[in-house]
Design an enzyme around this catalytic site. Structure first.
Site, short mmCIF file in Angstrom:
data_model
loop_
_atom_site.label_atom_id
_atom_site.label_comp_id
_atom_site.label_asym_id
_atom_site.label_seq_id
_atom_site.Cartn_x
_atom_site.Cartn_y
_atom_site.Cartn_z
N ASP A 296 -0.80 33.77 27.61
CA ASP A 296 -0.65 32.14 27.46
C ASP A 296 -0.73 31.49 28.66
OD1 ASP A 296 -0.37 29.95 26.08
OD2 ASP A 296 1.25 30.49 24.46
N ASP B 132 -3.42 24.15 19.60
CA ASP B 132 -2.84 25.16 18.61
C ASP B 132 -3.13 24.54 17.09
OD1 ASP B 132 -1.55 26.32 20.36
OD2 ASP B 132 0.28 25.88 20.14
C1 GLA Z 1 1.40 28.23 22.62
C2 GLA Z 1 0.09 28.96 22.13
C3 GLA Z 1 0.42 29.43 20.52
C4 GLA Z 1 1.75 30.22 20.51
C5 GLA Z 1 2.79 29.47 21.33
C6 GLA Z 1 3.83 30.54 21.42
O1 GLA Z 1 1.89 27.00 22.09
O2 GLA Z 1 -0.93 28.12 22.38
O3 GLA Z 1 -0.54 30.03 20.08
O4 GLA Z 1 1.54 31.34 21.07
O5 GLA Z 1 2.35 29.06 22.62
O6 GLA Z 1 5.11 29.66 22.08
#
Ligand code: GLA
Length: 411
Positions: free
Chosen positions: A156, A217
């Site tokens: 990430d 997301d």
């Molecule tokens: C980000 C990513 C998500 C998830 C969260 C976890 O928002 O894009 O897919 O992995 O972090 O905290």
């Protein structure tokens, strides 16, 4: 001098390239985040908290309910597994929730014919505030993951600068390569730079990552599915050509089995993600899934289309008024997948078209198999008029293949 410089460049390129030969077709499996988030409350919610027990339960379901044998082999941990770093700086899992450690989970997954994925963040902290991988920790963390026999890393991008990410992602690719263990590399990097050139260099990404998150997301709602779809379609001229065997765009997890989608919408997400040659990561409670949702996710024809060996991402080829869209993905053996998608919210819509209107002009006779109903339409020629009945926020999906070609390949 020139030769030396050229040689050096080749060497650097080789070291930086992620050369693992993995994910020739989009990865399939299960990822914890969308459904189980950062639930660490094992005292009050032991069955749903992020713990080794949850992953072992999902591993068992992947095997016993037939998922593994259909290709859903990745069992992927997301955020909130980390307990800290030990005296030597090595990552350790939360001792209470992962008492046997990650190597144990990887062994468990492997003993069942599954693969284990893990999550870290190129930055000071993960998005939920656990210790991240800073530039000085990249090599050590790659080695730790390899020693644990992890098979995929989602890296990430929270809590870092664009400069740190520009250095860190290629550095991690090289570090993973150097471990000698094939570890698929999922990069969230482009999502943190707006997902588009010039800030995002997709040729570089295709060399160092097996898949990448381009955009926001996903949340458990139809609106979220539509906003992601719209962004991918709006930028399809940029995104479509950069996907291929070993390197995929990732529009994020499947919501099917959760709370936000109707049956039609669940079928639509599966069909549209398949057109996009997207990874198929379920994020749902496999212990409580309905037969209807299972049928969508386990449809053998849609999986075959998603996993087509050519690995060509599809495109939206038609938009009729504001509510009917047609998508097409070219497949091997001169076949194609077509998705007729309705955004209407009133009643089933009768959409009339012909293959010629959808730019088919190969003068062949086709057969179309409706992916969800199993109905077969025979004798389709370019000019044949047909009607598909598309439910509100639903799809009709066809697997279309030329008959001549089929006869030839059977000889
Ligand atoms: C980000 C990513 C998500 C998830 C969260 C976890 O928002 O894009 O897919 O992995 O972090 O905290």
């Amino acid at each position: 001098m020139l030769l030396k410089t050229a040689l050096l460049l080749v060497l650097v390129a080789q070291v930086l390239m992620l050369d693992n030969g993995l994910l020739r077709t989009p990865p399939m499996g299960w990822l914890a985040w969308e459904r189980f988030r950062c639930n660490t409350n094992c005292d009050e919610d032991p069955k749903n908290c992020i713990s080794e027990w949850l992953f072992m339960e999902m591993a068992d379901r992947l095997v016993q309910d037939g998922w593994r044998d259909l290709g859903y082999v990745y069992l992927n941990i997301d955020d909130c597994w980390i307990g800290g770093r030990d005296a030597s700086g090595r990552l350790v899992p939360d001792a209470k929730r992962f008492p046997h450690g990650i190597a144990f989970l990887a062994d468990y997954a492997h003993s069942l014919g599954l693969k284990l994925g893990i999550y870290e963040d190129m930055g000071k902290l993960t998005c939920m505030g656990y210790p991240g991988t800073t530039l000085d920790k990249v090599v050590q963390d790659a080695q730790t993951f390899a020693e644990w026999k992890v098979d995929m890393l989602k890296l990430d991008g929270c809590y870092s600068t664009p400069e740190e990410r520009a250095e860190g992602y290629p550095k991690m690719a090289a570090a993973l390569n150097a471990t000698g263990r094939p570890i698929a590399f999922s990069c969230s990097w482009p999502a943190y730079e707006g997902g588009l050139p010039p800030a995002v260099n997709y040729s570089l990404l295709a060399e160092i990552c097996n898949l990448w998150r381009n955009y926001d997301d996903i949340q458990d709602s139809w609106d979220s599915v539509l906003s992601i779809l719209d962004w991918f379609v709006q930028h399809q001229d940029i995104l479509q050509p950069v996907a291929g065997p070993g390197h995929w765009n990732d529009p994020d997890m499947l919501l099917i089995g959760n709370f936000g989608l109707s049956l039609e919408q669940a079928q639509a997400q599966m069909a549209l993600w398949t057109i996009l040659a997207a990874p198929l990561f379920m994020s749902t409670d496999l212990r409580t899934m309905s037969a209807q949702n299972m049928n969508i996710l386990q449809n053998p024809l849609i999986i075959k289309i998603n996993q087509d060996p050519l690995g060509i991402q599809g495109r939206r080829i038609r938009k009729e008024k504001s509510y009917i869209e047609v998508f097409m993905r070219p497949l091997s053996n001169e076949a194609s997948a077509l998705v007729f998608f309705s955004r209407r919210t009133d009643m089933p819509y009768r959409y009339q078209s012909s293959l010629a209107q959808l730019n088919f002009n190969r003068s062949m006779t086709y057969e179309a198999e409706d992916v969800y109903s199993g109905d077969v339409i025979s004798g389709l020629r370019d000019e044949t008029n047909f009607t598909v009945i598309i439910n509100p926020s639903g799809v009709v999906m066809w697997y279309l293949y030329p008959i001549k070609n089929l006869e030839m390949s059977q000889q």
